[in-house]
Design an enzyme around this catalytic site. Structure first.
Site, PDB file in Angstrom:
ATOM      1  N   ASN A 183      29.639 -36.077  18.489  1.00 41.79           N
ATOM      2  CA  ASN A 183      28.286 -35.702  18.070  1.00 41.79           C
ATOM      3  C   ASN A 183      27.661 -34.645  18.980  1.00 41.79           C
ATOM      4  OD1 ASN A 183      28.173 -37.350  15.820  1.00 41.79           O
ATOM      5  ND2 ASN A 183      27.473 -39.118  16.973  1.00 41.79           N
TER       6      ASN A 183
ATOM      7  N   ASP B 293       0.854  -1.183   0.000  1.00 47.16           N
ATOM      8  CA  ASP B 293       0.000   0.000   0.000  1.00 47.16           C
ATOM      9  C   ASP B 293       0.892   1.236   0.000  1.00 47.16           C
ATOM     10  OD1 ASP B 293      -2.225   1.587   0.088  1.00 47.16           O
ATOM     11  OD2 ASP B 293      -2.656   1.253   2.205  1.00 47.16           O
TER      12      ASP B 293
ATOM     13  N   ASP C 225      30.163 -31.366  17.278  1.00 47.56           N
ATOM     14  CA  ASP C 225      29.140 -31.081  16.267  1.00 47.56           C
ATOM     15  C   ASP C 225      28.145 -30.039  16.780  1.00 47.56           C
ATOM     16  OD1 ASP C 225      30.260 -32.832  14.538  1.00 47.56           O
ATOM     17  OD2 ASP C 225      28.698 -34.359  14.661  1.00 47.56           O
TER      18      ASP C 225
END
Length: 564
Positions: free
Chosen positions: A394, A25, A398
């Protein structure tokens, strides 16, 4: 919330990065929504804001001032402070600033405004007479004033709108008695023209730059407004939405005359739609989508809800938006500012980029661990890692860098590249190739070091464990950008990543050299020779990946120069 947006689902921010068109708008989004009366036309003369007090001494001029105040829903809540529509607030403020007494004509009835008529009529008892004041879009109201100079007033309105002014025409009609059932068909005809008011709404700071950023990012900003075409075109030129003769501006009337094929043939060239109705907004969204665009649409009214739902991303106005519009939208713009939309697009691209970096990092490192465990025994080496080593890799080596990647800053060219195709797969060919070759390289380095250490009767398992962990840290530093080297990025551009890497290196040092932790992790202290092997092998991963970036970038530059 920090950016000025309320997002209902986080995936919406990511999706916004794919937008190819932003339908916005004008009032309040591109402009400040702070209307100020700029000019007033009455009886063949233009009056500026500070001069309109002169009308008070002219009977018809006073009637025009009365119309501006009485045909008006703005409410005064404090001295010279009004709440309501910005246009109506500006009209009352213009009169009150002249120190004039505001009329107290009681409203007896009204014919409410609607988007089709683009007019509003109110009935009052003023000076003992029943009078109706009508205000509305000049092109709709003037034909209902039979004695008005149609051609002259049309040229006047065009001149005012060319200066970026929103125009409103006023007219009146006397009645012997109040109509029982006021309606547009019988009561908005045979009016007597009073005057035309021109109001200015300044363009928001930063909008022009944001529109330029959109264009550089391959996003087309499109203005859809209920204002006059001249006003819309003027604001579009000021903001850079229109830059060339090939970019079109059309009215809702012209749009209504187009069949589907004609609209689809022109939709990619149209940058401004003026005097459009809510149902036409929906038609525009569908046409843009049929042309292959990913559409973000702003809206604030109840009637905007269908277009907000139909758009790929619906954005409701937080200040001026209705509850219905907010419920229908995917996100709410708290400050009603176009600049915020563009910042959200940038944030969406950044979020998606960081998700890809995280996936690349995790899959690459996990594949290197898997290949190390599988390939080592196949060539006669002992199993490289114990379960506790895998758990550490992990969870720690990680996990922490992966979380830190979410804090990565946007690439410097993030708003200079075309929008991402929403159908693009995460596992594209280049991305998959990177994960494969880097994972294989990391595993190859780890297995080679294991074989060397095994032959030299060194602490081979501790060495392999440290090489895998530290090479993953090297990759975490490198994966932060696909094209820029770590030296151009800067080590400290993501402090969270640096902190994560340092914490993990410290953790590796502790579990390798502290006797109590050595027993838990089944590790042995490394001597200087072994530490040099670990450091050299780990840094080789960083070196190779960084050299690969330089090679790819130079090859791309060479290909581009050949094409030119």
């Amino acid at each position: 919330m920090k950016m000025g947006l309320v997002v209902k689902q986080m995936k919406t921010v990511e999706t916004l990065g794919s937008a190819t068109v932003i339908c916005t708008d004008k009032t309040g989004t591109l402009t400040e929504n702070k209307m100020v009366l700029s000019e007033l036309f009455f009886a063949g003369k233009i009056y500026h804001e500070l001069e309109i007090g002169e009308l008070n001494s002219i009977p018809l001029g006073r009637l025009l001032l009365d119309a501006m105040v009485l045909n008006n829903d703005a409410v005064m809540v404090a001295q010279d402070y009004y709440l309501g529509d910005s246009t109506e607030v500006a009209l009352k403020m213009a009169v009150s600033r002249q120190g004039l007494n505001l009329p107290d004509g009681i409203r007896l009835a009204e014919i409410p405004f609607n988007s089709n008529r683009k007019m509003m009529t109110t009935f009052h008892k003023l000076s003992g007479k029943i009078i109706a004041f009508t205000k509305g879009a000049p092109e709709m109201l003037l034909p209902r004033c039979p004695l008005a100079d149609q051609l002259g007033l049309k040229a006047l309105v065009q001149a005012m709108t060319d200066k970026g002014q929103r125009t409103l025409a006023f007219a009146y009609r006397y009645y012997d008695h109040l109509p029982e059932h006021p309606n547009s068909i019988t009561d908005e005809h045979d009016l007597v023209f009073l005057g035309v008011v021109g109001l200015k709404d300044p363009v928001r700071e930063g909008v022009k730059q944001s529109v330029s950023e959109c264009r550089n990012a391959g996003i087309v900003p499109v203005m859809i407004t209920g204002d006059h075409l001249g006003t819309a075109r003027s604001i579009a030129l000021q903001t850079g939405i229109i830059q060339g003769e090939k970019e079109l501006c059309i009215t809702g009337e012209e749009l209504g005359k187009m069949d589907e094929d004609l609209l689809l043939s022109k939709i990619q060239k149209v940058r401004v739609y003026a005097r459009v109705s809510p149902d036409q907004k929906l038609r525009i969204v569908h046409a843009l989508q049929k042309s292959g665009n990913f559409v973000a649409m702003t809206g604030d009214g109840i009637n905007d809800a269908p277009s907000l739902v139909a758009a790929n991303i619906g954005i409701a106005m937080g200040i001026s938006g209705t509850d219905v519009a907010k419920a229908a939208a995917d996100m709410i713009l708290l400050d009603d500012n176009f600049v915020t939309i563009v910042r959200a697009v940038e944030a969406g691209r950044k979020v998606y980029d960081n998700i890809l970096k995280l996936i690349k990092y995790l899959l690459t490192t996990n594949s290197s661990e898997l290949l190390t465990l599988l390939l080592g025994p196949m060539i006669g080496l002992p199993l490289a890692l114990l379960p506790i080593h895998i758990l550490w890799l992990n969870l720690i080596s990680d996990g922490l860098p992966a979380l830190s990647l979410s804090f990565e800053k946007a690439d410097e060219n993030i708003m200079k590249r075309p929008p991402r195709d929403p159908q693009d797969q995460i596992f594209s060919m280049p991305r998959t190739f990177h994960m494969l070759w880097v994972g294989i390289m990391m595993a190859g380095v780890a297995i080679s070091v294991q074989a060397l250490a095994f032959v030299m009767h060194l602490h081979w398992q501790t060495i392999v464990f440290n090489v895998l962990c530290l090479s993953q840290m090297a990759h975490a530093l490198s994966v932060r950008s696909e094209s820029r080297t770590i030296f151009k990025l800067g080590f400290w551009s993501n402090p969270m990543m640096v902190l994560s890497v340092l914490v993990i290196i410290l953790g590796q040092f502790m579990i390798t050299f502290i006797p109590a932790l050595q027993k838990i992790f089944h590790l042995e202290a490394l001597n200087l020779q072994e530490l040099i092997i670990v450091a050299s092998a780990s840094m080789s991963v960083l070196l190779v990946v960084e050299l690969a970036k330089i090679f790819v970038k130079n090859r791309s530059s060479f290909s581009l120069s050949e094409d030119q």
